[in-house]
Every structure is written in C-alpha cells, then in structure tokens.
Design a protein around this motif. Structure first.
Motif, PDB file in Angstrom:
ATOM      1  N   LEU A 189       1.825   8.194  -6.675  1.00 55.89           N
ATOM      2  CA  LEU A 189       0.913   7.063  -6.522  1.00 55.89           C
ATOM      3  C   LEU A 189       1.001   6.239  -7.799  1.00 55.89           C
ATOM      4  N   THR A 245       0.839  -1.201   0.000  1.00 57.06           N
ATOM      5  CA  THR A 245       0.000   0.000   0.000  1.00 57.06           C
ATOM      6  C   THR A 245       0.877   1.254   0.000  1.00 57.06           C
ATOM      7  N   HIS A 246       1.885   1.217   0.852  1.00 59.82           N
ATOM      8  CA  HIS A 246       2.821   2.335   0.970  1.00 59.82           C
ATOM      9  C   HIS A 246       4.237   1.799   0.965  1.00 59.82           C
ATOM     10  N   GLN A 261       0.776   8.621 -10.918  1.00 65.56           N
ATOM     11  CA  GLN A 261      -0.014   9.823 -10.636  1.00 65.56           C
ATOM     12  C   GLN A 261       0.715  10.688  -9.615  1.00 65.56           C
ATOM     13  N   ARG A 304       1.489   3.943  -2.822  1.00 66.11           N
ATOM     14  CA  ARG A 304       2.070   5.273  -2.622  1.00 66.11           C
ATOM     15  C   ARG A 304       3.564   5.102  -2.374  1.00 66.11           C
ATOM     16  N   PHE A 336      -9.280   0.208 -12.000  1.00 73.76           N
ATOM     17  CA  PHE A 336      -8.068   0.509 -11.258  1.00 73.76           C
ATOM     18  C   PHE A 336      -8.022  -0.146  -9.886  1.00 73.76           C
ATOM     19  N   GLY A 337      -6.806  -0.447  -9.462  1.00 67.69           N
ATOM     20  CA  GLY A 337      -6.551  -0.889  -8.104  1.00 67.69           C
ATOM     21  C   GLY A 337      -6.371   0.305  -7.190  1.00 67.69           C
ATOM     22  N   PRO A 338      -6.168   0.055  -5.889  1.00 71.23           N
ATOM     23  CA  PRO A 338      -6.069   1.134  -4.911  1.00 71.23           C
ATOM     24  C   PRO A 338      -4.751   1.891  -4.966  1.00 71.23           C
ATOM     25  N   GLY A 339      -3.769   1.350  -5.672  1.00 71.98           N
ATOM     26  CA  GLY A 339      -2.509   2.067  -5.836  1.00 71.98           C
ATOM     27  C   GLY A 339      -1.485   1.771  -4.762  1.00 71.98           C
ATOM     28  N   TYR A 367       0.141   3.099 -14.355  1.00 72.18           N
ATOM     29  CA  TYR A 367       0.094   4.556 -14.442  1.00 72.18           C
ATOM     30  C   TYR A 367       0.808   5.161 -13.235  1.00 72.18           C
ATOM     31  N   LEU A 416      -0.561   3.379  -9.995  1.00 81.12           N
ATOM     32  CA  LEU A 416      -1.838   2.708 -10.188  1.00 81.12           C
ATOM     33  C   LEU A 416      -1.723   1.613 -11.231  1.00 81.12           C
TER      34      LEU A 416
END
Lengths: 114, 110
Positions: free
Chosen positions: A88, A9-10, A37, A110, A105-108, A35, A90
């Motif tokens: 981020l 996640t992070h 962002q 960070r 899209f997934g939650p990305g 992607y 994605l």
C-alpha cells in the motif's frame, strides 16, 4: 475542505513494468511525503517533496523517484517493478510553516506486482 | 538507527474495557510523537505530542509523552467495537520524516 486524495485506488502490474501513482495534498498544504506499507507492517518513509524538490529520502533504491508540481500535487514513480514492491503506497501532506511533523494521509494506492 | 517499537502487537478486549497501548522510541533530534488509527487504508491522525507530561484528550482517547523515558501511551476508555483498528505510533525528528512502529491491532468484541 478536501483531504488528501490519491489515484488510482488499486493497480496490478507485471514484474519489470513501471508505475506512476498520484497524490493531491490537503488544501493549504505544501509538503508531500510518500510511504510504503507492506502487509502487517507500519509505513516506511520513501521521500518527501517541498517546493518541487526532494528534501528527504529513506532507504529506497533509485527505482523509486518522484516529482512535485507547482500546485503541490505529487507523483511517485517506480521502475523495473519487483514482486517485493507489492504494498500500500500512502501519501501524506503537511504544512511546512507549521512544522512538517503533523502529517495527514490519503487513502493509499494498493499496488500488486505479479 | 532510529527505531519505534509498539506493544502489544495485538490485543483482544470486550466492549467497555479500558486499554493502554505502548510506544517506545529512539529518534535522532526528536521533535514529536504521533498516533494514528488505521481501519482500512488511510491512517487517521489522532494526536501529536511534543511536550513531556502533558496529556492530550479527545473523547475517550488520551495520550501522554515521557521524553525522559522515551515512551508514549495511548489510552482508550469504555472501548466500543468501532475502536477496532490498527493503532500506529510514529516518531519524528527535525526533518519531519515519520518513523513508524509496527502497529498494535486492537479487536473489541461485543
């Protein structure tokens, strides 16, 4: 029906290090796009994988590379991290037979580079 | 170079108001226009438009595409605080690569 999942996640990394991000597509999907962002911006296309091959690539340097596995999951690798790579990331999946345009899209992940 | 431009960049309204978000595009071999809602992380798919003049609706949201003038609009009627988000517009050519605009940040006040 599981949606698109991403891990971790992070992530916090130091300049010069390497990072690997992971993505599992939505059930039944066979195409994965990545992607980047930046804060306050729209996502920018990095590349797209289908049948384990890179099919399209955006304006990103070779430090960004990827892979797709036989189960359609995918990895994004970034080498020699720069501060500007903080963003981020994605992952989006789609079904090529229906046209690759409808992407989910997934939650990305960070990524922070210090 | 392919380009998608959204306007306005930000918008503040009160609950119950109707809003219109704009998206203009220049995409080589254009195939479709997509709208997403992004609240925290994952952009959530709203609509995909491929034909001119055909409105797509989902509850209080609707969208239409004009392929002659190269733009699309997203309407939200009777806005609620839960509509507060960044709305992203993306164009797609025949490769499937999505070209995003910078997004419109919508804030709905109670």
């Amino acid at each position: 029906d599981a949606g698109v999942t991403q891990s971790p996640t992070h992530l916090i990394k130091t300049r010069g290090q390497q990072v690997t991000l992971r993505c599992s597509p939505k059930s039944g999907h066979d195409t994965v796009s990545w992607y980047q962002q930046a804060l306050g911006q729209g996502p920018q296309f990095i590349f797209q994988y289908y049948e384990e091959e890179e099919r399209q690539r955006g304006n990103f340097p070779d430090r960004f590379s990827g892979h797709q596995f036989p189960n359609y999951s995918s990895e994004l690798n970034v080498n020699a991290l720069l501060l500007g790579d903080s963003a981020l990331y994605l992952c989006a999946s789609s079904l090529r037979g229906r046209g690759v345009h409808e992407q989910y899209f997934g939650p990305g992940t960070r990524l922070t580079v210090t | 170079e392919d380009k998608v431009v959204q306007s306005p960049l930000s918008l503040v309204v009160h609950e119950g108001d109707t809003v219109t978000l704009n998206c203009s595009y220049e995409v080589t071999n254009f195939r479709s226009l997509l709208w997403y809602k992004q609240e925290k992380k994952a952009p959530t798919f709203l609509f995909m438009l491929t034909s001119s003049g055909i409105e797509k609706k989902s509850g209080r949201l609707s969208s239409i595409l004009d392929k002659k003038e190269l733009f699309s609009i997203l309407n939200i009627t009777a806005t609620q605080t839960g509509d507060s988000a960044v709305y992203l517009c993306a164009g797609s050519g025949n490769t499937g690569k999505l070209i995003f605009g910078q997004g419109t940040t919508l804030q709905v006040k109670p």
